[in-house]
Design a protein around this motif. Structure first.
Motif, PDB file in Angstrom:
ATOM      1  N   ILE A   5      53.076 -10.911  17.272  1.00 26.10           N
ATOM      2  CA  ILE A   5      53.999 -12.000  17.561  1.00 26.10           C
ATOM      3  C   ILE A   5      54.879 -11.648  18.764  1.00 26.10           C
ATOM      4  O   ILE A   5      55.363 -10.525  18.894  1.00 26.10           O
ATOM      5  CB  ILE A   5      54.896 -12.292  16.344  1.00 26.10           C
ATOM      6  CG1 ILE A   5      54.046 -12.729  15.156  1.00 26.10           C
ATOM      7  CG2 ILE A   5      55.941 -13.354  16.670  1.00 26.10           C
ATOM      8  CD1 ILE A   5      53.228 -13.978  15.384  1.00 26.10           C
ATOM      9  N   GLY A   6      55.054 -12.619  19.638  1.00 26.46           N
ATOM     10  CA  GLY A   6      55.977 -12.491  20.763  1.00 26.46           C
ATOM     11  C   GLY A   6      56.750 -13.781  20.912  1.00 26.46           C
ATOM     12  O   GLY A   6      56.754 -14.632  20.018  1.00 26.46           O
ATOM     13  N   ILE A   7      57.400 -13.951  22.074  1.00 30.57           N
ATOM     14  CA  ILE A   7      58.188 -15.157  22.295  1.00 30.57           C
ATOM     15  C   ILE A   7      58.066 -15.617  23.742  1.00 30.57           C
ATOM     16  O   ILE A   7      58.070 -14.795  24.664  1.00 30.57           O
ATOM     17  CB  ILE A   7      59.679 -14.928  21.932  1.00 30.57           C
ATOM     18  CG1 ILE A   7      60.470 -16.247  22.040  1.00 30.57           C
ATOM     19  CG2 ILE A   7      60.297 -13.833  22.795  1.00 30.57           C
ATOM     20  CD1 ILE A   7      61.879 -16.169  21.485  1.00 30.57           C
ATOM     21  N   THR A  33      59.938  -7.796  21.138  1.00 32.20           N
ATOM     22  CA  THR A  33      59.835  -7.038  22.380  1.00 32.20           C
ATOM     23  C   THR A  33      58.668  -7.486  23.251  1.00 32.20           C
ATOM     24  O   THR A  33      58.497  -6.981  24.356  1.00 32.20           O
ATOM     25  CB  THR A  33      59.695  -5.532  22.083  1.00 32.20           C
ATOM     26  OG1 THR A  33      58.546  -5.328  21.247  1.00 32.20           O
ATOM     27  CG2 THR A  33      60.938  -4.995  21.378  1.00 32.20           C
ATOM     28  N   ARG A  34      57.855  -8.417  22.755  1.00 29.73           N
ATOM     29  CA  ARG A  34      56.726  -8.949  23.535  1.00 29.73           C
ATOM     30  C   ARG A  34      57.157 -10.299  24.100  1.00 29.73           C
ATOM     31  O   ARG A  34      57.287 -11.283  23.359  1.00 29.73           O
ATOM     32  CB  ARG A  34      55.485  -9.082  22.664  1.00 29.73           C
ATOM     33  CG  ARG A  34      55.126  -7.792  21.898  1.00 29.73           C
ATOM     34  CD  ARG A  34      53.980  -8.040  20.929  1.00 29.73           C
ATOM     35  NE  ARG A  34      53.772  -6.892  20.048  1.00 29.73           N
ATOM     36  CZ  ARG A  34      54.031  -6.882  18.737  1.00 29.73           C
ATOM     37  NH1 ARG A  34      54.495  -7.992  18.155  1.00 29.73           N
ATOM     38  NH2 ARG A  34      53.822  -5.808  18.014  1.00 29.73           N
ATOM     39  N   MET A 258      50.306 -14.354  19.445  1.00 31.94           N
ATOM     40  CA  MET A 258      50.838 -15.661  19.071  1.00 31.94           C
ATOM     41  C   MET A 258      52.319 -15.646  19.433  1.00 31.94           C
ATOM     42  O   MET A 258      53.080 -14.798  18.951  1.00 31.94           O
ATOM     43  CB  MET A 258      50.650 -15.919  17.577  1.00 31.94           C
ATOM     44  CG  MET A 258      51.174 -17.271  17.114  1.00 31.94           C
ATOM     45  SD  MET A 258      50.724 -17.625  15.385  1.00 31.94           S
ATOM     46  CE  MET A 258      48.972 -17.963  15.555  1.00 31.94           C
ATOM     47  N   LEU A 259      52.703 -16.583  20.286  1.00 35.04           N
ATOM     48  CA  LEU A 259      54.056 -16.583  20.825  1.00 35.04           C
ATOM     49  C   LEU A 259      54.878 -17.717  20.228  1.00 35.04           C
ATOM     50  O   LEU A 259      54.464 -18.880  20.249  1.00 35.04           O
ATOM     51  CB  LEU A 259      54.011 -16.743  22.347  1.00 35.04           C
ATOM     52  CG  LEU A 259      53.198 -15.675  23.083  1.00 35.04           C
ATOM     53  CD1 LEU A 259      53.110 -15.998  24.563  1.00 35.04           C
ATOM     54  CD2 LEU A 259      53.793 -14.298  22.879  1.00 35.04           C
ATOM     55  N   ASP A 287      51.663  -9.201  12.626  1.00 33.96           N
ATOM     56  CA  ASP A 287      52.252  -7.929  13.043  1.00 33.96           C
ATOM     57  C   ASP A 287      53.485  -8.240  13.886  1.00 33.96           C
ATOM     58  O   ASP A 287      53.386  -8.665  15.024  1.00 33.96           O
ATOM     59  CB  ASP A 287      51.237  -7.118  13.859  1.00 33.96           C
ATOM     60  CG  ASP A 287      51.819  -5.813  14.380  1.00 33.96           C
ATOM     61  OD1 ASP A 287      52.939  -5.457  13.975  1.00 33.96           O
ATOM     62  OD2 ASP A 287      51.128  -5.155  15.191  1.00 33.96           O
ATOM     63  N   LEU A 288      54.652  -8.041  13.271  1.00 31.88           N
ATOM     64  CA  LEU A 288      55.900  -8.261  14.005  1.00 31.88           C
ATOM     65  C   LEU A 288      56.291  -7.030  14.812  1.00 31.88           C
ATOM     66  O   LEU A 288      57.198  -7.069  15.612  1.00 31.88           O
ATOM     67  CB  LEU A 288      57.018  -8.640  13.030  1.00 31.88           C
ATOM     68  CG  LEU A 288      56.854  -9.979  12.309  1.00 31.88           C
ATOM     69  CD1 LEU A 288      57.966 -10.179  11.294  1.00 31.88           C
ATOM     70  CD2 LEU A 288      56.848 -11.121  13.308  1.00 31.88           C
TER      71      LEU A 288
END
Length: 288
Positions: A5-7, A33-34, A258-259, A287-288
């Motif tokens: 996971i990111g943003i 952090t992604r 997946m963002l 996976d965080l």
């Protein structure tokens, strides 16, 4: 395969405008952090957007373990592309993408010309061992004859040069099924955007169900006029089948991230991010 996971930083654009350092540190404190950037001034700037200085970004990457896993570029310009790619390469980002496009209704030849252009951008990226991706909204799911624009883009772009970042929310809003798209084009997707659609939305999920005429020539003014803040929700608080989306994405051979992207929040942007992260933690295969 667990989904990382990111943003997309567009989710916290107002917070970044007010306090870029505090906002990025707050994301890092949450474990996000992604990051995916969105450079909307690409004709004059090389960065990741949102006024984030390159020096501060480098410091944050060293001190907080931040990594840039993608960056949308607008406008895409072949003359500017070498400098854009060089900057992204320097910060360790291997993926650049197209954030938004519009297609005159029924003009298949225009779609083909844009596909040729995307192939050229992808060729430039591939020469640096980087990936170019296309990000959708709902416009791509208009039918031009017996094919959607999205299908035409899949047909006329080179699979080796152009990958896709599926915004599942906007796909649903175009009347498409993201899970079916994953199954139909398993090799093309490298990332996705995830948000949610509220159960009490004033309009139907499908934009072509009364909000937009199926034969409309959609442009940016129309898009902005029809985009309603109350039709966005934090992950896990709406009606989208997010676990099913995660399960389908986890089967894709080239899928990386997946963002989280929430275009609008009713309250604080950072509170909305926290709510979505808490929801992600409850899904299987994350996976965080």
């Amino acid at each position: 395969m667990s989904i990382q996971i990111g943003i997309q930083l567009y989710s916290v654009r107002n917070s970044l405008a007010a306090d870029p350092e505090g906002t990025l540190n707050a994301l890092a404190d949450m474990g996000l952090t992604r990051l995916e950037g969105a450079n909307h001034r690409a004709l004059t700037e090389d960065g990741i957007g949102f006024g984030i200085p390159a020096e501060f970004l480098a410091q944050l990457m060293r001190e907080r373990g931040i990594e840039i896993i993608g960056c949308q570029i607008n406008p895409l310009d072949l003359d500017r592309l070498p400098a854009i790619l060089e900057f992204q390469e320097k910060i360790g980002n291997r993926r650049i993408g197209c954030d938004i496009e519009f297609y005159p209704y029924g003009d298949v030849e225009y779609v083909k010309r844009r596909a040729d252009f995307f192939n050229e951008v992808g060729r430039n990226a591939a020469e640096r061992d980087m990936t170019f991706f296309y990000h959708n909204h709902y416009m791509e799911f208009q039918r031009f004859g017996d094919r959607t624009v999205y299908e035409l883009l899949m047909d006329y772009t080179d699979p080796d040069l152009v990958k896709f970042e599926l915004d599942t929310y906007w796909a649903y809003r175009g009347g498409a099924d993201p899970i079916e798209l994953f199954r139909t084009y398993p090799d093309r997707f490298v990332m996705s955007h995830q948000k949610d659609f509220p159960a009490d939305s004033p309009r139907p999920l499908n934009m072509y169900d009364g909000s937009v005429a199926p034969d409309a020539s959609i442009d940016m003014p129309m898009f902005l006029e029809l985009e309603k803040a109350e039709e966005f929700a934090e992950v896990g608080t709406g009606v989208l089948p997010i676990q099913d989306i995660i399960d389908a994405a986890s089967q894709l051979p080239n899928f990386a991230y997946m963002l989280l992207e929430q275009d609008y929040s009713a309250g604080s942007e950072l509170d909305a991010v926290r709510t979505s992260l808490e929801a992600f933690a409850r899904y299987d295969g994350i996976d965080l």
